[in-house]
Structure formats: C-alpha cells, structure tokens
Motif scaffolding. Structure first.
Motif, PDB file in Angstrom:
ATOM      1  N   ALA A  20       1.279  -1.182   0.541  1.00  0.00           N
ATOM      2  CA  ALA A  20       0.089   0.375   0.104  1.00  0.00           C
ATOM      3  C   ALA A  20       0.652   1.376  -0.276  1.00  0.00           C
ATOM      4  CB  ALA A  20      -0.380  -0.072   1.511  1.00  0.00           C
ATOM      5  N   SER A  21       2.131   1.433   1.191  1.00  0.00           N
ATOM      6  CA  SER A  21       2.970   2.563   0.990  1.00  0.00           C
ATOM      7  C   SER A  21       3.652   2.923  -0.438  1.00  0.00           C
ATOM      8  CB  SER A  21       3.491   2.609   2.181  1.00  0.00           C
ATOM      9  OG  SER A  21       2.902   1.968   3.264  1.00  0.00           O
ATOM     10  N   PHE A  22       3.973   1.656  -0.791  1.00  0.00           N
ATOM     11  CA  PHE A  22       5.399   1.755  -1.831  1.00  0.00           C
ATOM     12  C   PHE A  22       3.913   2.029  -2.811  1.00  0.00           C
ATOM     13  CE2 PHE A  22       6.989  -0.777  -5.453  1.00  0.00           C
ATOM     14  CZ  PHE A  22       8.061   0.347  -5.776  1.00  0.00           C
ATOM     15  N   GLY A  23       3.508   1.367  -3.635  1.00  0.00           N
ATOM     16  CA  GLY A  23       1.873   0.918  -4.686  1.00  0.00           C
ATOM     17  C   GLY A  23       1.544   2.600  -4.610  1.00  0.00           C
ATOM     18  N   LEU A  24       1.382   3.574  -3.424  1.00  0.00           N
ATOM     19  CA  LEU A  24       0.367   5.253  -3.216  1.00  0.00           C
ATOM     20  C   LEU A  24       1.579   5.924  -4.019  1.00  0.00           C
ATOM     21  CD1 LEU A  24      -1.628   6.906  -2.790  1.00  0.00           C
ATOM     22  CD2 LEU A  24      -0.864   7.040  -0.625  1.00  0.00           C
TER      23      LEU A  24
END
Length: 525
Positions: A227-231
């Motif tokens: 979620a963090s990396f993808g955002l």
C-alpha cells in the motif's frame, strides 16, 4: 506489392504479439525486485524472521516471473535479424548499441546476482545478501533503462545522421542518444508503472490470503508495504505520464493529435476531449465533452502555444515529402557521381526530410515521378488509427487514477489496522489483480501504434524495414511463436498458482485466525 504488404502485416503482428507477451513479465519483475529489497531491508534492520520469510516467499514468485521474462525477451531480439533485416541494416549502428550495453551491463548483473539471491541465504551475511537483493533490483532497472533508450530513439531519433556513402544511419553523438528526453521520460514512466504492477500483485495475493484466513502475519505486512509503495508509485505514474505527454507534444505531434482525435487546430490553449466518438472517415469527432485548457497545459506547458490538429499536420507532411524528394533526387545524383559537391549540398539541406519521401514507395516505386495526388495520399498515410488510440489512452489514464484510489484506501486501512475486518476492500483488491497488466499493455499500444507508419519516427517507414521473406515463412513462425508462448503461459500460471497455494514455509506464519465481522486485527510488528 500485395504480397509484400502481407509480409509487413504478418511481421508487425508477430513482433507486436511477442513484445506485448514479453511485457506481461517485465512490469512484475521491476516491481517485485524493489519490493524484495524493501522487505529484506526491514528484516536486516529488525532481525524479525517474518520479514525474511516474506522476502523468500515473494522471491519465489519473482524467480518464476523472471525466468519467463528472459525466455520471451530473447526471441524478440532475434526477430530484428529474422523479420526486420533492412531495419537492422539501416539503423543497426545506433539501435544495436543500447541493446548490447543492456546485455553486457544489466542482464549479466541481474542474472548473476539472482542466483546468489536464491542460494546465498545461508552462505552470505545478512548485509551481503541484502546487497545482492538490491543489485538484482538495480539490474532490472538498468535493463529497462537501456531497452527504453533504444525504443526512445525509435520514437525520437537524435544523435545520429544519415551517411550517403554507407546508406545507413550512424551515431554522431552517443550522449544525445542516452539522454534523449523521450527515452528518459519513457523510462521513469514505465518503471513507475512496473512498481504499481508489483504492488498490486502483492496486494491482491495478500488479500486472497486474508480472505481465506491463511498466512495472516505475512499477508497483512505485505499489504502494508504494498500500500505504501504502491501509493507513491501510482502518484509517480500520473506525474511522469504528464512528462511523457509533454515530450510527445514536442516531438510526436501527430501521435498527440490522434490520441485526442483533434482534426482541426484549436486556439491556444487546446481543450482535452474527455469523451467523444472519433470518425476517421469524416475527419471529425462527435458528441465531444471537453475540459478547457487541459491539453494545452499537458502538451505544451503553456497557455499560448497551439497544439496542431491532424489536418494541419497532414499539410505540413506534404511539404516535408516534397522536401524529401529533393533529398532523394540529390542522393540519386550522388550515386551517379560521388564527387558531386552540388548533390552533397542539396542532400545536406534536405536530409532531415528524406524519410518522408520514402513514404511514397508504398504507393509507387518511381517516387521521383510522384504526383500531387501521390504526395497527398502519402501524407494522409501518416495518420494512425484514431479510435483505438483515443479509447486506449483514456482507459489507461482511468486505470491510473483508480490505482491511486486503491492504494490510498489500502494505506488508510493499514494505518488504522483494519485490513482484516474490511472484507469488501479485500475482494476489490483481489479482483484488481489483472488491471495493471491491462494498463501497461494499453500504454505500449498507444506508444507503438501512435507512431505508425514509422518504425523510426520520420526516418524509416515500417513497410520498408522488413526482411525479404515470403508470407508463408512469416506465418509459419508466427504460428510457432503463438503455440510456444501459449505453452509458456500455461506453465507460468500453473507455477504461480502452485506457489501461491503452497504459501510461505511453515515457519513464516503464526497460527491463523478466521476473519469475520467480529475479528480483531492483529497488532503489526
């Protein structure tokens, strides 16, 4: 001529299918490689075994995908010699250099350290193995860099010129080839899209585990990282996609006009067509819904610069075709008399338009006798397929904004430790799995179809680049590739599904819980 065009179409179809099939594996390789580096970095910093097991589990899926990417990528390079021999002869001095560097620098680096990644867990120190993981990620990104430098040169040929003595394009400034703005914009945009693909993959598989109540500790941590990396990656795709739009607006004006189905030049700043029904036969777009100023800002970064429409660009192309005919005539005279200074002077003055004159060879072999009607027809042949480009671009952009929303919700739920109880979101995340590949394939479709009829923009028409093969030969190899790649696809899906069903090693998880309406999320470590 009909048979020749059959060879062209079959060769294009073969290369297009193999390229788009190969690109099923490239984005996941780019994304998972960096995610592996992040996960193992956490393991080295915290010493918690769960992060080691996460790295090993996702590493298995990375290895399967990497092997398939290599197997499909090698055949693409062979096609340049098999199906596109004149292309290799004409621009091989320029195009071949980035591909050679990719093999020597990036592929060997990646291939060497991927073995250490899998077999070095108990033979290397934590820090040494972490360095190996990041070197694998570096190799993947360097490989993409050099491939996209080669492809970017096809879109915007800089740092090279035509040599009338060798009848080939030759490098004049290799630094210009490397720092080609189109190539650099394509690289950062493509790599960011790969990061999104890797993040969605991890998010979706982790959601599957949470829905099944399996490997909860691994899944929730993997979802948090994804979620963090993808955002961050999804936001980067949109920002860097804007840069790609600007470079295309500078160097590939026909592509931009076709993507927008903009037939007539609008007063600056041009509007962006949010919805419309392009009609290539009537040269108009029906039922348009426009956003004022948006296209002008994207394509020109100003409110005073025009974005030319298709009709005006066709008129400009006719002028360049006539200029190219002067270059072609000078080249013919130079072949008859190598010492003719007048011919060399005339060729140098119009050399940039020589490729436009070659467009006439699709219409008639004696292009020196081309009529105004021939010139007009050749100019209109530079307009790509408008409707497919128009809708492909909008679907790709729509998916890009959807990914931002998806990762934003995932990030919020992860930060509130509500992933386990948000079953509706987990189902959405699972069903999202194929979407980044669809977006990536649409992106390549827009990039490659948008520059037709050129294999090298403004330099070499696609129909001239093929080998002297029969249509039967190309069709035979096309059928062979389809059969072979279909088998590879089945094998890849089987291996991926088997690895996902097996999950991580038993030591990777604690006892699982069955999620439900009353289930409480476990504390993150």
């Amino acid at each position: 001529m009909t048979i020749a065009m059959d060879v062209v179409q079959l060769s294009r179809l073969q290369f297009g299918l193999t390229a788009m099939y190969h690109f099923l594996f490239v984005p996941l390789t780019l994304g998972l490689a960096v995610l592996l580096g992040i996960m193992e970095s956490v393991y080295v910093m915290t010493g918690r075994d769960i992060w080691r097991q996460m790295t090993k589990f996702w590493g298995v899926l990375f290895g399967i995908n990497f092997a398939m990417g290599v197997a499909t990528g090698i055949t693409m390079e062979f096609q340049f010699g098999m199906n596109w021999a004149y292309y290799s002869h004409y621009v091989g001095d320029v195009f071949g250099a980035p591909l050679a560097i990719e093999g020597l620098m990036a592929f060997f680096l990646e291939a060497t350290f991927i073995g250490l990644f899998f077999f070095g867990w108990d033979r290397l120190s934590k820090v040494a193995h972490l360095a190996v993981t990041w070197l694998v990620a570096l190799g993947s990104n360097l490989s993409a860099l050099w491939i996209l430098i080669a492809n970017g040169w096809m879109q915007h040929p800089v740092g090279a010129s035509f040599n009338p003595d060798t009848m080939r394009m030759e490098v004049t400034d290799f630094s210009a080839v490397i720092f080609n703005p189109v190539a650099q914009a394509k690289f950062v945009h493509t790599v960011s899209a790969g990061y999104v693909t890797g993040a969605v993959f991890v998010l979706a598989i982790s959601a599957f585990y949470l829905l099944r109540g399996r490997h909860v500790e691994l899944a929730k941590r993997s979802m948090t990282v994804a979620a963090s990396f993808g955002l961050a990656a999804a936001l980067s795709v949109v920002v860097l996609g804007d840069e790609s739009g600007y470079t295309a607006g500078e160097n590939q004006k026909m592509k931009i006009a076709a993507i927008e189905s903009m037939w007539n030049t609008e007063p600056a700043p041009a509007s962006f067509t949010l919805f419309g029904l392009p009609n290539q036969e009537t040269h108009r777009t029906d039922y348009e819904i426009k956003v004022p100023w948006m296209l002008g800002l994207i394509a020109t970064r100003s409110i005073s610069t025009e974005v030319p429409g298709i009709n005006d660009l066709v008129a400009r192309t006719q002028t360049r075709i006539r200029s190219g005919l002067l270059a072609y005539d000078a080249l013919e005279k130079l072949h008859a008399d190598r010492t003719s200074t007048d011919a060399r002077t005339a060729l140098a003055a119009h050399a940039d338009d020589l490729g436009y004159a070659l467009l006439l060879k699709k219409i008639r072999p004696d292009i020196a006798n081309a009529t105004d009607a021939d010139v007009q027809q050749a100019a209109w042949n530079t307009v790509p397929a408008v409707s497919p480009l128009f809708w492909s671009f909008r679907l790709m952009v729509g998916l890009g904004f959807f990914f931002i929303l998806l990762f934003a919700v995932a990030f919020y739920l992860a930060s509130k430790r509500r992933l386990l109880s948000s079953r509706a979101f987990l189902w959405v995340a699972l069903c999202t799995l194929p979407l980044p590949w669809i977006a990536a394939e649409l992106g390549w479709f827009v990039a490659e179809v948008g520059r037709q009829p050129w294999v090298i923009e403004g330099v070499l028409p696609t129909f001239m680049a093929v080998s002297s093969l029969s249509a039967a030969n190309v069709l035979t190899t096309l059928i062979g590739f389809i059969a072979f790649y279909s088998i590879l696809l089945v094998v890849d899906i089987y291996l991926m599904v088997k690895a996902i069903r097996l999950g991580p090693e038993p030591s990777a998880t604690k006892p699982t819980v069955q999620p439900g309406p009353s289930a409480m999320p476990l504390p993150a470590e």
